[in-house]
Design an enzyme around this catalytic site. Structure first.
Site, mmCIF file in Angstrom:
data_model
loop_
_atom_site.group_PDB
_atom_site.id
_atom_site.type_symbol
_atom_site.label_atom_id
_atom_site.label_comp_id
_atom_site.label_asym_id
_atom_site.label_seq_id
_atom_site.Cartn_x
_atom_site.Cartn_y
_atom_site.Cartn_z
ATOM 1 N N ASN A 118 -12.296 -1.077 -1.758
ATOM 2 C CA ASN A 118 -11.703 -1.477 0.279
ATOM 3 C C ASN A 118 -12.504 -1.764 0.874
ATOM 4 O O ASN A 118 -13.015 0.075 1.761
ATOM 5 C CB ASN A 118 -10.220 -1.376 0.319
ATOM 6 C CG ASN A 118 -9.227 -1.891 1.229
ATOM 7 O OD1 ASN A 118 -9.325 -2.990 1.144
ATOM 8 N ND2 ASN A 118 -9.023 -0.623 2.012
ATOM 9 N N GLU A 119 -12.809 -2.024 2.064
ATOM 10 C CA GLU A 119 -13.201 -1.875 3.438
ATOM 11 C C GLU A 119 -13.982 -0.791 3.271
ATOM 12 O O GLU A 119 -14.211 0.466 3.766
ATOM 13 C CB GLU A 119 -12.411 -1.119 4.340
ATOM 14 C CG GLU A 119 -11.346 -2.622 4.470
ATOM 15 C CD GLU A 119 -10.992 -2.699 5.691
ATOM 16 O OE1 GLU A 119 -10.275 -1.282 6.773
ATOM 17 O OE2 GLU A 119 -9.612 -3.538 6.142
ATOM 18 N N GLU A 168 0.455 -1.209 -0.123
ATOM 19 C CA GLU A 168 -0.234 -0.354 0.110
ATOM 20 C C GLU A 168 0.945 1.341 -0.107
ATOM 21 O O GLU A 168 1.964 1.270 0.285
ATOM 22 C CB GLU A 168 -0.785 -0.160 0.882
ATOM 23 C CG GLU A 168 -1.999 1.633 1.792
ATOM 24 C CD GLU A 168 -3.048 0.950 2.363
ATOM 25 O OE1 GLU A 168 -2.952 0.016 2.998
ATOM 26 O OE2 GLU A 168 -3.921 1.893 2.443
ATOM 27 N N GLU A 202 -6.820 -9.432 3.691
ATOM 28 C CA GLU A 202 -5.763 -8.852 4.862
ATOM 29 C C GLU A 202 -5.669 -9.222 6.226
ATOM 30 O O GLU A 202 -7.450 -10.122 5.780
ATOM 31 C CB GLU A 202 -6.118 -6.903 4.954
ATOM 32 C CG GLU A 202 -5.860 -6.198 3.976
ATOM 33 C CD GLU A 202 -6.107 -5.198 4.565
ATOM 34 O OE1 GLU A 202 -6.028 -4.512 5.544
ATOM 35 O OE2 GLU A 202 -6.662 -4.119 2.932
ATOM 36 N N GLN A 246 1.867 -5.950 5.731
ATOM 37 C CA GLN A 246 1.858 -5.662 4.028
ATOM 38 C C GLN A 246 3.297 -6.148 4.258
ATOM 39 O O GLN A 246 4.771 -6.712 4.749
ATOM 40 C CB GLN A 246 2.091 -4.419 3.977
ATOM 41 C CG GLN A 246 0.134 -4.003 4.281
ATOM 42 C CD GLN A 246 0.170 -2.212 3.543
ATOM 43 O OE1 GLN A 246 1.048 -1.903 3.397
ATOM 44 N NE2 GLN A 246 -0.617 -1.870 4.137
ATOM 45 N N TYR A 292 -7.198 -8.669 11.209
ATOM 46 C CA TYR A 292 -5.786 -8.736 11.669
ATOM 47 C C TYR A 292 -5.944 -9.153 13.833
ATOM 48 O O TYR A 292 -6.632 -9.413 14.211
ATOM 49 C CB TYR A 292 -5.307 -7.246 12.011
ATOM 50 C CG TYR A 292 -5.332 -6.624 11.001
ATOM 51 C CD1 TYR A 292 -3.425 -6.406 9.952
ATOM 52 C CD2 TYR A 292 -6.236 -6.053 10.197
ATOM 53 C CE1 TYR A 292 -4.033 -5.651 9.024
ATOM 54 C CE2 TYR A 292 -5.635 -5.639 8.904
ATOM 55 C CZ TYR A 292 -4.437 -5.601 7.662
ATOM 56 O OH TYR A 292 -3.955 -4.798 7.018
HETATM 57 O O1 AHR Z 1 -3.311 -2.940 6.535
HETATM 58 C C1 AHR Z 1 -3.684 -1.326 6.791
HETATM 59 C C2 AHR Z 1 -5.018 -1.355 6.554
HETATM 60 O O2 AHR Z 1 -5.789 -2.033 7.395
HETATM 61 C C3 AHR Z 1 -5.667 -0.884 5.474
HETATM 62 O O3 AHR Z 1 -5.489 0.023 4.684
HETATM 63 C C4 AHR Z 1 -6.979 -1.427 5.721
HETATM 64 O O4 AHR Z 1 -7.784 -1.645 4.368
HETATM 65 C C5 AHR Z 1 -7.036 -2.078 6.596
HETATM 66 O O5 AHR Z 1 -7.902 -1.416 7.967
#
Ligand code: AHR
Length: 524
Positions: free
Chosen positions: A196-197, A49, A326, A375, A270
């Site tokens: 995205n999101e 990103e 992600e 990432q 995450y």
């Molecule tokens: O990876 C960091 C961020 O986490 C990304 O930009 C977003 O899609 C997510 O919330």
């Protein structure tokens, strides 16, 4: 012994696509005769990103840099990622994607407009890394591009023209522009994210509203020259089952022609050790943080099962795939670094998290088409950290390199019976496993021993009667928070492993505490 194991099993739970029973001894039973599902290479995918030093400094240094580069892209990074076996790369975001206007990133670099990267540190983005630079990067890496288009602040026309610019070989204003910018032939981009999101940074939409946007945007992303796009809709965050339910229900009411506008949906999850406000340090942590991180990581298995169950309800034919685009550890930024840049170190704990996640993704190979760790460089759970001309390969990098043997191989179903690792009132199965057979007939088994204190003996019933040669590799280190740093010898690296004994079709493996082991079995 079988009787003893049966009686010792207390709880049956699903982990890594196999029945895991808790027991006093660790027994893994492979079923090679039932192997039929191919593990998509794309499960081993990555994410880049415009965030902190991922693109700028991490990948792009510019043609005039003293750091060795090819057309502005770092040679050391390309070499390392190729060796690791990178199958695909997602770009340009993330949250950044829904503010990105691709036409600002083409043409002569000194004439490209700038923008403020409002999501990540409010820094000025000069657009010097754009479409041509990203596609060049993918060609240098030998990997597939995965592009996320802008739904949140872009237009249908803008996204439609980006696809045309990239993929069409016809004569048109967009293809003329591409040729003027130095690229004669169309690239063939297959994987296309529609935003995205969109439930959050991508537009704060309701699932109903997003679904309508998805259909409209996706409809105008055309297939050119026989290259059919694989369109990934924005899926749920963590356990937002209502989001998945709504999208799938609306999708199921569409005609088959319209249903092809959503080939996959994403899932973002995450691992956050503490809270979002204080996520904990990447390197300064206790055993309590260790087990918390690992038990939160294992949770992804339950999330995947539940989202897939909803998808199956509306899509029994499995037309829609799941893309975990992600995932990974998210800790506090390193002290003294820009809070908007999400720069964190990477320890043996990260290696464990990568190993466990990848084993779990393999076990869902029938439904997971892609996964992208967040990432690739200098951001969150990275493969590589850079400091000017120096680079560090992280423990996570070495796990991806070790596991690349599973890419495109056939998953071998298995059952696990293992003891618990318990600390501070929390318990997790101490062993996590995956196995596959590659095109040459070699079998690869990847095992994680989650216990940071005790070695674990694991008996593997291989289900193979032929004579075999076995070789192995291990990743471990003295301390659970060991990491690889600039200017010092790397601590967390793979080493040759011979802690196993083969007896007919049974292989007994003595796994060191807090280790990841890979075994290769070659039939003689
Ligand atoms: O990876 C960091 C961020 O986490 C990304 O930009 C977003 O899609 C997510 O919330």
């Amino acid at each position: 012994m079988e009787e003893k194991l049966k009686s010792a099993a207390i709880i049956i739970l699903l982990l890594a696509g196999s029945v895991v029973s808790r027991a006093q001894e660790n027994v893994v039973t492979l079923q090679p005769d039932k192997a039929k599902v191919v593990i998509s290479k794309d499960i081993y995918g990555h994410f880049s990103e415009h965030l902190g030093h991922c693109i700028y400094e991490g990948i792009w240094v510019g043609e005039n840099s003293t750091i060795p580069n090819t057309r502005g892209i770092r040679n050391d990074v390309v070499k390392a990622l190729r060796n690791m076996g990178i199958p695909n790369l997602r770009w340009p975001g993330g949250c950044f994607a829904d503010e990105y206007h691709w036409k600002n990133g083409i043409g002569p670099r000194d004439q490209r407009p700038t923008m403020i990267n409002t999501n990540w540190g409010g820094v000025t983005e000069d657009n010097s890394f754009g479409t041509h630079e990203f596609m060049d990067l993918c060609e240098q890496l030998g990997c597939d591009p995965v592009i996320t288009g802008n739904v949140g602040s872009g237009t249908v026309e803008e996204m439609s023209q980006w696809v045309e610019y990239l993929n069409s070989d016809n004569v048109s204003p967009m293809t003329d522009l591409r040729k003027k910018n130095g690229r004669e032939k169309a690239w063939k981009v297959k994987y296309w994210g529609i935003g995205n999101e969109s439930w959050g940074c991508g537009g704060a939409m309701s699932p109903e509203h997003y679904f309508d946007e998805l259909m409209q945007f996706s409809n105008f992303c055309r297939n050119y020259n026989g290259n059919d796009l694989y369109r990934v809709g924005v899926g749920a965050n963590v356990d937002d089952y209502n989001w998945t339910e709504t999208l799938m229900r609306l999708w199921s009411k569409k005609s088959p022609w319209e249903q092809r506008l959503m080939n996959g949906i994403s899932l973002h999850y995450y691992t956050v050790c503490n809270t979002w406000e204080d996520k904990g340090s990447a390197t300064v942590f206790t055993e309590k943080d260790w087990i918390t991180t690992l038990s939160k990581t294992i949770k992804i298995d339950e999330l995947i099962y539940k989202h897939l169950a909803i998808m199956d309800k509306y899509d029994p034919a499995h037309k829609v795939g799941l893309s975990v685009d992600e995932w990974g550890n998210w800790f506090n930024v390193e002290p003294g670094t820009n809070p908007g840049f999400l720069y964190q170190q990477n320890s043996l704990r990260d290696a464990m998290v990568a190993g466990v996640n990848l084993n779990i993704f393999n076990s869902h190979a029938d439904r997971i088409v892609m996964a992208n760790i967040a990432q690739v460089i200098n951001v969150l759970q990275s493969m590589i950290l850079t400091q000017k001309e120096k680079i560090v390969l992280t423990p996570t990098y070495y796990v991806f390199k070790m596991y690349k043997v599973h890419q495109g191989a056939t998953l071998i179903p298995l059952t696990v019976s293992c003891r618990d690792y318990t600390f501070d009132g929390k318990s997790v199965p101490s062993i996590n496993v995956s196995a596959s057979k590659d095109k040459e007939g070699r079998i690869h088994i990847t095992l994680v021993n989650l216990d940071p204190n005790a070695a674990n003996s694991v008996t593997l019933n291989l289900g193979i009667t032929q004579n075999m040669n076995v070789t192995g590799e291990v990743i471990t280190s003295k301390n659970m928070n060991d990491f690889n740093d600039f200017g010092v010898a790397a601590k967390v690296v793979p080493a040759k492993f011979d802690g196993f004994k083969l007896n007919g079709s049974q292989l007994v493996v003595n796994m060191p505490a807090k280790s990841i082991v890979s075994l290769e079995l070659v039939i003689k």
